[in-house]
Design a protein around this motif. Structure first.
Motif, PDB file in Angstrom:
ATOM      1  N   LYS A   1      21.093  36.184  41.953  1.00 57.87           N
ATOM      2  CA  LYS A   1      21.173  37.874  41.953  1.00 57.87           C
ATOM      3  C   LYS A   1      22.271  38.093  41.191  1.00 57.87           C
ATOM      4  O   LYS A   1      22.264  39.187  40.472  1.00 57.87           O
ATOM      5  N   TYR A   2      23.407  37.269  41.120  1.00 52.90           N
ATOM      6  CA  TYR A   2      24.608  37.669  40.318  1.00 52.90           C
ATOM      7  C   TYR A   2      24.781  36.743  39.243  1.00 52.90           C
ATOM      8  O   TYR A   2      25.868  36.641  38.687  1.00 52.90           O
ATOM      9  N   GLY A   3      23.745  36.061  38.586  1.00 52.58           N
ATOM     10  CA  GLY A   3      23.822  35.339  37.518  1.00 52.58           C
ATOM     11  C   GLY A   3      22.520  35.066  36.761  1.00 52.58           C
ATOM     12  O   GLY A   3      21.613  35.478  37.234  1.00 52.58           O
TER      13      GLY A   3
ATOM     14  N   MET B   1      31.875  34.976  36.708  1.00 56.36           N
ATOM     15  CA  MET B   1      31.559  36.119  37.245  1.00 56.36           C
ATOM     16  C   MET B   1      32.894  37.162  37.065  1.00 56.36           C
ATOM     17  O   MET B   1      34.008  36.846  36.881  1.00 56.36           O
TER      18      MET B   1
ATOM     19  N   MET C   1      32.118  41.617  40.734  1.00 58.34           N
ATOM     20  CA  MET C   1      30.831  40.551  40.915  1.00 58.34           C
ATOM     21  C   MET C   1      30.997  39.637  42.013  1.00 58.34           C
ATOM     22  O   MET C   1      30.485  39.283  42.891  1.00 58.34           O
TER      23      MET C   1
ATOM     24  N   ALA D   1      31.506  40.884  45.596  1.00 60.95           N
ATOM     25  CA  ALA D   1      30.234  41.228  45.987  1.00 60.95           C
ATOM     26  C   ALA D   1      29.568  39.824  46.519  1.00 60.95           C
ATOM     27  O   ALA D   1      28.786  39.822  47.646  1.00 60.95           O
ATOM     28  N   PHE D   2      29.460  38.940  45.480  1.00 59.94           N
ATOM     29  CA  PHE D   2      28.737  37.775  45.733  1.00 59.94           C
ATOM     30  C   PHE D   2      29.396  36.942  47.016  1.00 59.94           C
ATOM     31  O   PHE D   2      28.504  36.718  47.835  1.00 59.94           O
TER      32      PHE D   2
ATOM     33  N   GLU E   1      28.078  38.868  50.104  1.00 54.46           N
ATOM     34  CA  GLU E   1      26.749  38.674  50.738  1.00 54.46           C
ATOM     35  C   GLU E   1      26.476  37.291  50.903  1.00 54.46           C
ATOM     36  O   GLU E   1      25.850  37.053  52.104  1.00 54.46           O
TER      37      GLU E   1
END
Ligand code: FAD
Length: 151
Positions: free
Chosen positions: A108-110, A120, A124, A127-128, A131
């Motif tokens: 989702k983040y990459g 990152m 980000m 948030a990572f 989560e």
């Protein structure tokens, strides 16, 4: 006193010992508790991504020790900011292993499902961590319920 959040990435120094991550966690939990520091440490066998939050002086002091710790290298500061409230007030140091169960969050983040915290951006990374820590909490809760059911 000012409260801050600090996020950094680093690389595990191979050969520093099989029990090193566990040792790091044991010391961190104790020392962070004594200093009212909270946060999360993510690890995937190669990279660390850690968020520390607490009083500015306390976080700075702990971070200075972390930077010179020979059990990891290439420590890069990703985010440092003043905060009004903590994200992880329940954890003196939660540990999240990045593995196949958390791959969907990595993706989702990459651009790929390979965890690389150096890529990152500040917001980000935070948030990572938020989560992935929530996912870990859900997992622990499900495990606890299953355990209760089987008793
Ligand atoms: P000491 O144990 O006397 O440490 C003195 C110095 O030696 C420190 O600079 C320390 O970095 C280094 N050191 C200690 N043990 C080893 C070892 N086995 N091999 C090589 N160098 C060593 N500490 C926290 O309190 N909170 C955290 O959240 C935290 N997160 C960490 C995350 C990572 C990825 C790593 C690698 C370390 C982390 N640490 C954390 C540990 C931290 O670096 C210190 O070891 C710890 O705070 C104790 O430091 P000290 O100066 O009180 O004591």
């Amino acid at each position: 006193m000012s409260m801050v959040k600090l996020v950094y990435a680093s690389t595990f120094e191979k050969g520093s010992g099989p029990n090193d991550v566990q040792n790091i966690l044991n010391v961190s939990k104790e020392k962070n508790k004594d200093n009212n520091i909270t946060g999360v440490l993510c690890f995937n066998h190669r990279y660390f991504l850690q968020c520390l939050e607490g009083g500015r002086d306390e976080v700075n002091k702990i971070y200075n020790g972390i930077v010179s710790d020979a059990r990891h290298k290439e420590v890069v500061l990703l985010d440092y900011e003043l905060i009004d409230e903590r994200l992880f007030s329940n954890w003196s140091m939660s540990f999240v292993r990045i593995d196949e169960l958390t791959q969907h969050i990595v993706l989702k983040y990459g651009t790929t499902s390979n965890f690389n915290p150096y890529e990152m951006l500040p917001g980000m990374a935070c948030a990572f961590i938020k989560e992935i820590a929530a996912e870990r909490l859900r997992f622990l809760e499900a495990e606890r319920k299953l355990h209760q059911k089987n008793e």
